[in-house]
Design an enzyme around this catalytic site. Structure first.
Site, PDB file in Angstrom:
ATOM      1  CB  CYS A  42      48.977  40.376  39.991  1.00 47.08           C
ATOM      2  SG  CYS A  42      48.943  39.701  41.701  1.00 47.08           S
TER       3      CYS A  42
HETATM    4  N1  LIG Z   1      54.124  40.435  44.748  1.00 46.37           N
HETATM    5  C1  LIG Z   1      53.454  40.795  43.846  1.00 46.37           C
HETATM    6  O1  LIG Z   1      53.291  39.822  42.586  1.00 46.37           O
HETATM    7  C2  LIG Z   1      52.321  41.753  43.768  1.00 46.37           C
HETATM    8  C3  LIG Z   1      51.672  42.159  43.050  1.00 46.37           C
HETATM    9  C4  LIG Z   1      50.609  43.379  43.052  1.00 46.37           C
HETATM   10  C5  LIG Z   1      50.592  43.948  44.059  1.00 46.37           C
HETATM   11  N2  LIG Z   1      51.315  43.388  45.460  1.00 46.37           N
HETATM   12  C6  LIG Z   1      51.294  44.330  46.548  1.00 46.37           C
HETATM   13  O2  LIG Z   1      52.363  45.153  46.579  1.00 46.37           O
HETATM   14  C7  LIG Z   1      52.684  45.198  48.178  1.00 46.37           C
HETATM   15  C8  LIG Z   1      54.141  44.905  48.409  1.00 46.37           C
HETATM   16  O3  LIG Z   1      54.525  43.430  47.802  1.00 46.37           O
HETATM   17  P1  LIG Z   1      55.779  42.660  47.572  1.00 46.37           P
HETATM   18  O4  LIG Z   1      55.438  41.402  47.109  1.00 46.37           O
HETATM   19  O5  LIG Z   1      56.907  43.515  46.980  1.00 46.37           O
HETATM   20  O6  LIG Z   1      55.839  42.394  49.474  1.00 46.37           O
HETATM   21  P2  LIG Z   1      57.385  41.883  50.214  1.00 46.37           P
HETATM   22  O7  LIG Z   1      58.192  41.351  49.252  1.00 46.37           O
HETATM   23  O8  LIG Z   1      56.813  41.144  51.220  1.00 46.37           O
HETATM   24  O9  LIG Z   1      58.177  43.549  50.355  1.00 46.37           O
HETATM   25  C9  LIG Z   1      57.535  44.277  51.431  1.00 46.37           C
HETATM   26  C10 LIG Z   1      58.306  45.338  51.630  1.00 46.37           C
HETATM   27  O10 LIG Z   1      57.467  46.195  52.585  1.00 46.37           O
HETATM   28  C11 LIG Z   1      58.613  46.639  53.590  1.00 46.37           C
HETATM   29  N3  LIG Z   1      57.725  46.789  54.982  1.00 46.37           N
HETATM   30  C12 LIG Z   1      57.046  45.675  55.523  1.00 46.37           C
HETATM   31  N4  LIG Z   1      56.240  46.328  56.583  1.00 46.37           N
HETATM   32  C13 LIG Z   1      56.592  47.534  56.672  1.00 46.37           C
HETATM   33  C14 LIG Z   1      56.148  48.565  57.485  1.00 46.37           C
HETATM   34  N5  LIG Z   1      55.198  48.245  58.429  1.00 46.37           N
HETATM   35  N6  LIG Z   1      56.332  49.873  57.282  1.00 46.37           N
HETATM   36  C15 LIG Z   1      57.491  50.069  56.305  1.00 46.37           C
HETATM   37  N7  LIG Z   1      57.659  49.274  55.256  1.00 46.37           N
HETATM   38  C16 LIG Z   1      57.268  47.767  55.678  1.00 46.37           C
HETATM   39  C17 LIG Z   1      59.612  45.581  53.690  1.00 46.37           C
HETATM   40  O11 LIG Z   1      60.856  46.201  53.887  1.00 46.37           O
HETATM   41  P3  LIG Z   1      61.359  46.287  55.710  1.00 46.37           P
HETATM   42  O12 LIG Z   1      60.294  45.154  56.325  1.00 46.37           O
HETATM   43  O13 LIG Z   1      62.704  45.956  55.716  1.00 46.37           O
HETATM   44  O14 LIG Z   1      60.804  47.610  56.071  1.00 46.37           O
HETATM   45  C18 LIG Z   1      59.817  45.361  52.209  1.00 46.37           C
HETATM   46  O15 LIG Z   1      60.452  46.255  51.559  1.00 46.37           O
HETATM   47  C19 LIG Z   1      51.851  44.376  48.784  1.00 46.37           C
HETATM   48  O16 LIG Z   1      50.701  45.023  49.310  1.00 46.37           O
HETATM   49  C20 LIG Z   1      51.177  43.447  47.841  1.00 46.37           C
HETATM   50  O17 LIG Z   1      50.228  42.790  48.264  1.00 46.37           O
HETATM   51  C21 LIG Z   1      52.226  42.580  45.160  1.00 46.37           C
END
Ligand SMILES: NC(=O)c1ccc[n+]([C@@H]2O[C@H](COP(=O)([O-])OP(=O)(O)OC[C@H]3O[C@@H](n4cnc5c(N)ncnc54)[C@H](OP(=O)(O)O)[C@@H]3O)[C@@H](O)[C@H]2O)c1
Length: 344
Positions: A150
């Site tokens: 982001c």
């Molecule tokens: N939030 C933002 O604004 C944003 C912006 C750009 C990029 N990102 C990137 O996008 C990615 C996701 O971000 P988020 O904010 O959506 O994260 P989040 O809210 O913490 O969600 C993480 C998801 O991944 C799953 N997960 C966690 N560990 C896992 C594993 N070992 N194997 C399979 N599934 C797993 C979790 O579900 P379960 O644990 O139930 O499997 C959950 O659905 C990150 O890498 C982040 O850096 C985020």
């Protein structure tokens, strides 16, 4: 119909992908994973999606089921796509990774910033950095796309026009950026509590944030050489939004920067160069796949101030991921992404 899989469907970028895909006419979500919510219906967890997705339920990640999809989005913490992407590519599935796993081209640099060895260095050669405004042609032919972060999206789009034309001093760039709390993900953390993040603003990771090498990599390419960047992220009490205030020094103050920015982004559907003198607000992009930019030169001096705003979950993550998918599958790049921002 494009058969879509999502790994990590319960996080903020996962549910945002679902919201956007619900309006996309050419896709069908076949698999959505969560290890903690296995068997739970998507609409039970996210009532905003009721009326979409029928009985679709979360399942644990299964490479065979994911490999039967045309495209799989990884909306997971870093390291997860490293472990699965290779196998999915072998099945002929395209991979669009929202995490940082394939954003840095140098595996050793990745290992230094993420504190663990790179899990799939053999795939780095073919990973395409999914910033359409720079890499559209490569995205069309890619199998593996690394969706930019982001802060890196807002910062790069704000500085590219100056650096590509060699107008700014590349050694003295400053990115002073503010993020909403959803940028930290949905997992429970003390710092994300309402009582901690509300009515408060703070800088963090001033010594070095993981997005620094990613932004530097992109700006080096634009500038055609080394750059020096100070990047200071801040946490602000909003849910969505990134506001980047970017500073660069120019030697030639006679260049019409407004015209330069308008020309650079004239054919970009998701970058809006605002009229001279504007102050873009994060709420003007909330929920929309847009980067709004304004360029200023206060008091006619040699310091340029660029204001760049995005929604971290849309142009900063899931919207940009969908934009990449549209390009990859030869669809209209704007498909499913045409909604205006929510205001107020
Ligand atoms: N939030 C933002 O604004 C944003 C912006 C750009 C990029 N990102 C990137 O996008 C990615 C996701 O971000 P988020 O904010 O959506 O994260 P989040 O809210 O913490 O969600 C993480 C998801 O991944 C799953 N997960 C966690 N560990 C896992 C594993 N070992 N194997 C399979 N599934 C797993 C979790 O579900 P379960 O644990 O139930 O499997 C959950 O659905 C990150 O890498 C982040 O850096 C985020």
């Amino acid at each position: 119909m494009i058969k879509v899989g999502i790994v990590g469907g319960t996080g903020y970028t996962g549910v945002e992908l679902l919201r956007l895909l619900a309006q996309h006419p050419e896709t069908e979500v076949a698999v959505i994973t969560s290890r903690s919510e296995e068997g739970v219906k998507v609409t039970d967890m996210f009532p905003n999606l009721r009326g979409h997705y029928g009985g679709l339920a979360f399942s644990v990640p299964d490479p065979a089921a994911l490999g039967a999809c045309d495209v799989v989005f990884f909306a997971t913490p870093h390291g997860v796509a490293h472990a699965l992407a290779g196998e999915l590519l072998d099945h002929g599935t395209r991979v669009i990774d929202l995490s940082a796993d394939f954003r840095l081209q140098d595996a050793e640099e990745w290992a230094r910033w993420y504190g663990q060895p790179h899990g799939a260095p053999g795939l780095l050669g073919e990973a395409v950095y999914g910033l359409p405004e720079v890499n559209r042609e490569a995205i069309r032919k890619a199998r593996l796309i690394a969706v930019p972060g982001c802060y890196p999206t807002a910062t790069q789009l704000g500085l590219l026009p100056l650096l590509e034309k060699g107008l700014a001093d590349p050694a003295r760039l400053i990115a002073d950026c503010k993020s909403g709390v959803s940028g930290a993900g949905r997992a429970a953390k003390i710092g994300s509590l309402f009582t901690e993040a509300g009515e408060n603003m703070m800088a963090y990771s001033v010594k070095g944030h993981r997005h620094l090498p990613e932004i530097s990599q992109g700006l080096r390419k634009a500038a055609g050489g080394l750059i020096g960047l100070t990047f200071v992220p801040h946490l602000t009490p909003m849910i969505r939004g990134i506001h980047a205030t970017l500073y660069a020094t120019v030697a030639d103050t006679s260049v019409d920067l407004q015209a330069l920015y308008e020309a650079r982004y004239a054919s970009e559907p998701f970058v809006d160069v605002m009229p001279a003198g504007s102050h873009p607000e994060t709420r003007s992009v909330r929920g929309a796949n847009l980067c709004r930019i304004a360029v200023h030169r206060p008091q006619g001096g040699d310091l340029v101030v660029v204001l760049s705003v995005i929604d971290n979950l849309v142009k900063g993550a899931s919207g940009q991921a969908l934009q990449n998918m549209n390009i990859l599958f030869g669809l209209d790049e704007r498909m499913g992404l045409g909604n205006a921002a929510l205001l107020p």
